[in-house]
Enzyme design. Structure first.
Site, short mmCIF file in Angstrom:
data_model
loop_
_atom_site.label_atom_id
_atom_site.label_comp_id
_atom_site.label_asym_id
_atom_site.label_seq_id
_atom_site.Cartn_x
_atom_site.Cartn_y
_atom_site.Cartn_z
CB SER A 53 7.78 -0.59 -1.41
OG SER A 53 7.55 -1.70 -2.26
CG ASP A 91 3.21 0.46 -7.20
OD1 ASP A 91 1.99 0.29 -7.36
OD2 ASP A 91 3.81 0.19 -6.13
CE LYS A 121 0.18 -1.46 -6.07
NZ LYS A 121 0.16 -0.16 -5.32
CD GLU A 123 -0.16 4.80 -3.80
OE1 GLU A 123 -0.36 5.93 -3.27
OE2 GLU A 123 0.82 4.09 -3.53
CD GLU A 190 -0.31 0.38 2.32
OE1 GLU A 190 0.69 0.51 3.05
OE2 GLU A 190 -0.32 0.62 1.10
#
Length: 272
Positions: A53, A91, A121, A123, A190
Protein backbone atom coordinates in the site's frame (compact mmCIF):
# COMPACT_ATOMS: atom_id res chain seq x y z
CA UNK A 1 -11.06 -18.50 27.31
CA UNK A 2 -8.56 -16.24 29.06
CA UNK A 3 -8.18 -12.68 27.84
CA UNK A 4 -5.23 -11.78 30.08
CA UNK A 5 -2.72 -9.68 28.22
CA UNK A 6 0.84 -10.97 28.27
CA UNK A 7 3.75 -8.57 27.90
CA UNK A 8 6.01 -9.38 24.97
CA UNK A 9 9.44 -7.74 24.84
CA UNK A 10 9.71 -8.96 21.28
CA UNK A 11 6.76 -10.24 19.26
CA UNK A 12 7.47 -13.35 17.18
CA UNK A 13 5.40 -15.62 14.99
CA UNK A 14 5.03 -17.91 18.02
CA UNK A 15 3.78 -14.96 20.08
CA UNK A 16 0.91 -14.48 17.63
CA UNK A 17 -0.15 -18.12 17.86
CA UNK A 18 0.01 -17.85 21.66
CA UNK A 19 -2.17 -14.72 21.52
CA UNK A 20 -4.81 -16.61 19.58
CA UNK A 21 -4.72 -19.51 22.05
CA UNK A 22 -5.04 -17.08 24.97
CA UNK A 23 -7.87 -15.10 23.39
CA UNK A 24 -5.80 -11.91 23.10
CA UNK A 25 -6.56 -9.84 20.03
CA UNK A 26 -3.65 -8.96 17.73
CA UNK A 27 -3.05 -5.35 16.66
CA UNK A 28 -1.44 -4.71 13.29
CA UNK A 29 -0.71 -1.45 11.44
CA UNK A 30 1.25 -0.45 8.38
CA UNK A 31 4.38 1.70 8.41
CA UNK A 32 6.74 2.62 5.60
CA UNK A 33 9.41 4.87 7.11
CA UNK A 34 11.62 5.19 10.18
CA UNK A 35 9.82 8.04 11.95
CA UNK A 36 6.32 6.57 11.66
CA UNK A 37 7.51 3.06 12.54
CA UNK A 38 9.19 4.37 15.70
CA UNK A 39 5.88 5.86 16.88
CA UNK A 40 3.87 2.75 15.97
CA UNK A 41 6.31 0.42 17.69
CA UNK A 42 6.44 2.56 20.86
CA UNK A 43 2.63 2.33 21.04
CA UNK A 44 2.96 -1.47 21.42
CA UNK A 45 1.40 -2.49 18.12
CA UNK A 46 2.04 -6.22 17.76
CA UNK A 47 2.70 -6.43 14.02
CA UNK A 48 3.96 -3.79 11.63
CA UNK A 49 3.16 -4.47 7.99
CA UNK A 50 5.39 -2.84 5.43
CA UNK A 51 2.58 -3.03 2.92
CA UNK A 52 2.63 -2.64 -0.82
CA UNK A 53 0.00 0.00 0.00
CA UNK A 54 3.10 2.22 0.04
CA UNK A 55 2.43 2.34 -3.68
CA UNK A 56 -0.77 4.26 -2.91
CA UNK A 57 -0.09 6.36 0.19
CA UNK A 58 3.63 7.06 -0.30
CA UNK A 59 3.96 7.19 -4.09
CA UNK A 60 0.47 8.22 -5.19
CA UNK A 61 -0.27 5.32 -7.51
CA UNK A 62 -3.85 4.21 -8.09
CA UNK A 63 -3.08 0.57 -7.29
CA UNK A 64 -0.45 -1.48 -5.44
CA UNK A 65 0.87 -2.97 -8.67
CA UNK A 66 3.60 -0.45 -9.64
CA UNK A 67 5.76 -0.75 -6.52
CA UNK A 68 8.98 -2.71 -7.08
CA UNK A 69 10.92 -5.19 -4.98
CA UNK A 70 13.76 -2.67 -4.56
CA UNK A 71 11.32 -0.06 -3.30
CA UNK A 72 9.74 -2.52 -0.83
CA UNK A 73 13.20 -3.38 0.50
CA UNK A 74 13.96 0.34 0.93
CA UNK A 75 10.77 0.91 2.94
CA UNK A 76 11.28 -2.26 4.99
CA UNK A 77 14.88 -1.32 5.84
CA UNK A 78 13.72 2.07 7.09
CA UNK A 79 11.07 0.46 9.31
CA UNK A 80 13.35 -2.21 10.73
CA UNK A 81 15.82 0.41 11.98
CA UNK A 82 13.06 1.91 14.15
CA UNK A 83 11.54 -1.22 15.65
CA UNK A 84 12.36 -2.82 19.00
CA UNK A 85 9.22 -4.85 19.78
CA UNK A 86 6.87 -5.48 16.85
CA UNK A 87 7.03 -8.31 14.35
CA UNK A 88 7.78 -6.75 10.96
CA UNK A 89 6.10 -8.37 7.96
CA UNK A 90 6.82 -7.23 4.39
CA UNK A 91 4.61 -7.63 1.32
CA UNK A 92 6.29 -9.31 -1.62
CA UNK A 93 5.17 -7.02 -4.46
CA UNK A 94 3.17 -7.94 -7.52
CA UNK A 95 5.13 -9.87 -10.16
CA UNK A 96 7.81 -11.05 -7.74
CA UNK A 97 6.36 -14.43 -6.71
CA UNK A 98 3.16 -15.43 -8.52
CA UNK A 99 4.31 -17.39 -11.56
CA UNK A 100 7.78 -18.70 -10.71
CA UNK A 101 8.52 -20.40 -7.36
CA UNK A 102 12.25 -19.84 -7.84
CA UNK A 103 11.71 -16.12 -8.35
CA UNK A 104 9.42 -16.12 -5.32
CA UNK A 105 12.21 -17.57 -3.20
CA UNK A 106 14.75 -15.10 -4.56
CA UNK A 107 12.40 -12.21 -3.78
CA UNK A 108 11.75 -13.43 -0.24
CA UNK A 109 15.45 -13.98 0.43
CA UNK A 110 16.29 -10.48 -0.79
CA UNK A 111 13.68 -8.96 1.51
CA UNK A 112 14.92 -10.91 4.52
CA UNK A 113 18.65 -10.38 3.89
CA UNK A 114 18.64 -6.78 2.67
CA UNK A 115 16.01 -5.31 5.01
CA UNK A 116 16.30 -7.49 8.10
CA UNK A 117 12.53 -8.15 8.09
CA UNK A 118 11.02 -10.95 10.17
CA UNK A 119 8.50 -12.40 7.68
CA UNK A 120 6.91 -11.88 4.27
CA UNK A 121 3.28 -11.72 3.10
CA UNK A 122 1.80 -13.02 -0.15
CA UNK A 123 -1.67 -12.85 -1.70
CA UNK A 124 -3.52 -15.95 -2.83
CA UNK A 125 -4.11 -19.59 -2.00
CA UNK A 126 -4.06 -22.71 -4.19
CA UNK A 127 -2.77 -20.79 -7.21
CA UNK A 128 0.48 -19.76 -5.46
CA UNK A 129 1.05 -22.85 -3.32
CA UNK A 130 4.32 -23.81 -5.05
CA UNK A 131 5.77 -20.36 -4.40
CA UNK A 132 4.65 -20.47 -0.76
CA UNK A 133 6.10 -23.95 -0.34
CA UNK A 134 9.48 -22.86 -1.75
CA UNK A 135 9.67 -19.84 0.58
CA UNK A 136 8.63 -21.84 3.66
CA UNK A 137 11.14 -24.58 2.86
CA UNK A 138 13.87 -21.96 3.06
CA UNK A 139 12.85 -21.21 6.66
CA UNK A 140 11.21 -17.88 5.90
CA UNK A 141 7.95 -17.21 7.81
CA UNK A 142 4.99 -16.50 5.52
CA UNK A 143 1.75 -14.66 6.22
CA UNK A 144 -1.07 -15.32 3.76
CA UNK A 145 -3.69 -12.90 2.41
CA UNK A 146 -7.13 -13.97 1.14
CA UNK A 147 -10.41 -12.33 0.21
CA UNK A 148 -9.95 -9.03 -1.57
CA UNK A 149 -6.38 -9.26 -2.82
CA UNK A 150 -5.39 -5.81 -4.16
CA UNK A 151 -2.65 -7.21 -6.40
CA UNK A 152 -5.44 -8.95 -8.38
CA UNK A 153 -7.63 -5.87 -8.66
CA UNK A 154 -7.73 -5.94 -12.45
CA UNK A 155 -8.99 -9.53 -12.34
CA UNK A 156 -11.75 -8.58 -9.89
CA UNK A 157 -12.47 -5.25 -11.59
CA UNK A 158 -13.74 -3.77 -8.32
CA UNK A 159 -12.87 -3.30 -4.64
CA UNK A 160 -16.25 -4.66 -3.54
CA UNK A 161 -16.74 -7.28 -0.81
CA UNK A 162 -15.42 -10.73 -1.79
CA UNK A 163 -16.69 -14.27 -1.12
CA UNK A 164 -20.37 -13.38 -0.79
CA UNK A 165 -21.29 -16.30 -3.05
CA UNK A 166 -21.08 -19.88 -1.78
CA UNK A 167 -18.51 -21.10 -4.31
CA UNK A 168 -16.01 -18.33 -3.60
CA UNK A 169 -16.61 -18.62 0.15
CA UNK A 170 -15.91 -22.37 0.02
CA UNK A 171 -12.68 -21.77 -1.91
CA UNK A 172 -11.58 -19.16 0.61
CA UNK A 173 -12.05 -21.59 3.51
CA UNK A 174 -10.17 -24.30 1.65
CA UNK A 175 -7.36 -21.87 0.79
CA UNK A 176 -7.07 -20.85 4.45
CA UNK A 177 -6.80 -24.49 5.52
CA UNK A 178 -4.22 -25.09 2.77
CA UNK A 179 -2.07 -22.16 3.89
CA UNK A 180 -2.22 -23.39 7.47
CA UNK A 181 -1.31 -26.94 6.46
CA UNK A 182 1.64 -25.69 4.42
CA UNK A 183 3.01 -23.79 7.42
CA UNK A 184 1.92 -20.16 7.13
CA UNK A 185 1.89 -18.54 10.58
CA UNK A 186 -1.10 -16.19 10.00
CA UNK A 187 -3.55 -15.01 7.34
CA UNK A 188 -5.01 -11.60 6.55
CA UNK A 189 -8.64 -11.64 5.41
CA UNK A 190 -9.67 -8.51 3.54
CA UNK A 191 -13.20 -7.24 2.89
CA UNK A 192 -15.25 -10.41 3.29
CA UNK A 193 -18.52 -11.06 5.19
CA UNK A 194 -17.99 -11.08 8.97
CA UNK A 195 -19.79 -14.41 9.36
CA UNK A 196 -17.43 -16.09 6.89
CA UNK A 197 -14.34 -14.54 8.50
CA UNK A 198 -15.42 -15.85 11.91
CA UNK A 199 -15.91 -19.31 10.41
CA UNK A 200 -12.39 -19.23 8.95
CA UNK A 201 -10.89 -18.08 12.26
CA UNK A 202 -12.59 -20.95 14.06
CA UNK A 203 -11.55 -23.54 11.48
CA UNK A 204 -7.78 -22.96 11.69
CA UNK A 205 -5.32 -22.78 14.57
CA UNK A 206 -3.25 -19.92 13.14
CA UNK A 207 -4.22 -16.25 13.70
CA UNK A 208 -6.67 -14.64 11.28
CA UNK A 209 -6.23 -10.88 11.01
CA UNK A 210 -9.05 -8.92 9.42
CA UNK A 211 -9.47 -5.71 7.52
CA UNK A 212 -13.12 -5.19 6.76
CA UNK A 213 -13.79 -8.73 8.01
CA UNK A 214 -15.71 -8.10 11.24
CA UNK A 215 -14.75 -8.70 14.86
CA UNK A 216 -14.93 -12.49 14.91
CA UNK A 217 -11.30 -12.82 13.84
CA UNK A 218 -8.11 -12.86 15.92
CA UNK A 219 -6.84 -9.37 15.15
CA UNK A 220 -7.22 -6.25 13.04
CA UNK A 221 -5.05 -4.33 10.57
CA UNK A 222 -5.42 -0.83 9.14
CA UNK A 223 -3.29 1.42 6.96
CA UNK A 224 -1.70 4.01 9.26
CA UNK A 225 -2.44 6.92 6.90
CA UNK A 226 -6.13 6.01 6.96
CA UNK A 227 -6.29 5.58 10.75
CA UNK A 228 -4.64 8.97 11.32
CA UNK A 229 -6.80 10.78 8.76
CA UNK A 230 -3.87 11.74 6.54
CA UNK A 231 -5.74 10.27 3.58
CA UNK A 232 -9.18 11.78 3.00
CA UNK A 233 -10.53 10.25 -0.21
CA UNK A 234 -10.67 6.65 1.10
CA UNK A 235 -13.84 6.02 3.12
CA UNK A 236 -14.78 2.33 3.36
CA UNK A 237 -17.24 1.19 6.01
CA UNK A 238 -14.55 -0.67 7.97
CA UNK A 239 -12.29 2.36 8.47
CA UNK A 240 -12.29 4.15 11.81
CA UNK A 241 -10.34 7.42 11.76
CA UNK A 242 -8.77 8.18 15.13
CA UNK A 243 -7.45 11.60 14.09
CA UNK A 244 -7.83 14.11 11.27
CA UNK A 245 -4.16 14.82 10.69
CA UNK A 246 -4.82 16.13 7.19
CA UNK A 247 -6.64 19.10 8.70
CA UNK A 248 -4.38 19.49 11.74
CA UNK A 249 -1.19 19.37 9.70
CA UNK A 250 -2.64 21.75 7.13
CA UNK A 251 -3.52 24.24 9.84
CA UNK A 252 -0.04 24.02 11.39
CA UNK A 253 1.69 24.51 8.03
CA UNK A 254 -0.59 27.46 7.15
CA UNK A 255 0.26 29.07 10.48
CA UNK A 256 3.98 28.60 9.75
CA UNK A 257 3.58 30.24 6.34
CA UNK A 258 1.74 33.18 7.92
CA UNK A 259 4.39 33.57 10.62
CA UNK A 260 7.16 33.64 8.02
CA UNK A 261 5.32 36.15 5.82
CA UNK A 262 4.58 38.46 8.76
CA UNK A 263 8.13 38.14 10.12
CA UNK A 264 6.81 36.63 13.35
CA UNK A 265 9.08 33.61 12.85
CA UNK A 266 11.81 33.42 13.94
CA UNK A 267 11.41 35.53 17.07
CA UNK A 268 14.31 37.01 19.05
CA UNK A 269 14.28 33.93 21.28
CA UNK A 270 14.59 31.67 18.23
CA UNK A 271 17.78 33.27 16.93
CA UNK A 272 21.45 32.86 17.81
Amino acid sequence: MSTAKKEYKRVTVKSLVDMKKNGEKISMLTAYDYSMAKIVDAANVDVILVGDSASNVMAGHETTLPITLDQMIYHASSVIRAVNRALVVVDIPFGSYQSDPKEALRSAIRIMKESGAHAVKVEGGQEIKESVKRILNAGIPVMGHLGLTPQSIYKFGTYTVRAKEEEEAHKLIEDAKLLEKMGCFAIVLEKIPAKLAKEVAESVSIPIIGIGAGNGVDGQVLVIHDLLGITQEFNPRFLRRYLNLYEEMGNAISKYVDDVKTRDFPSDEEQY
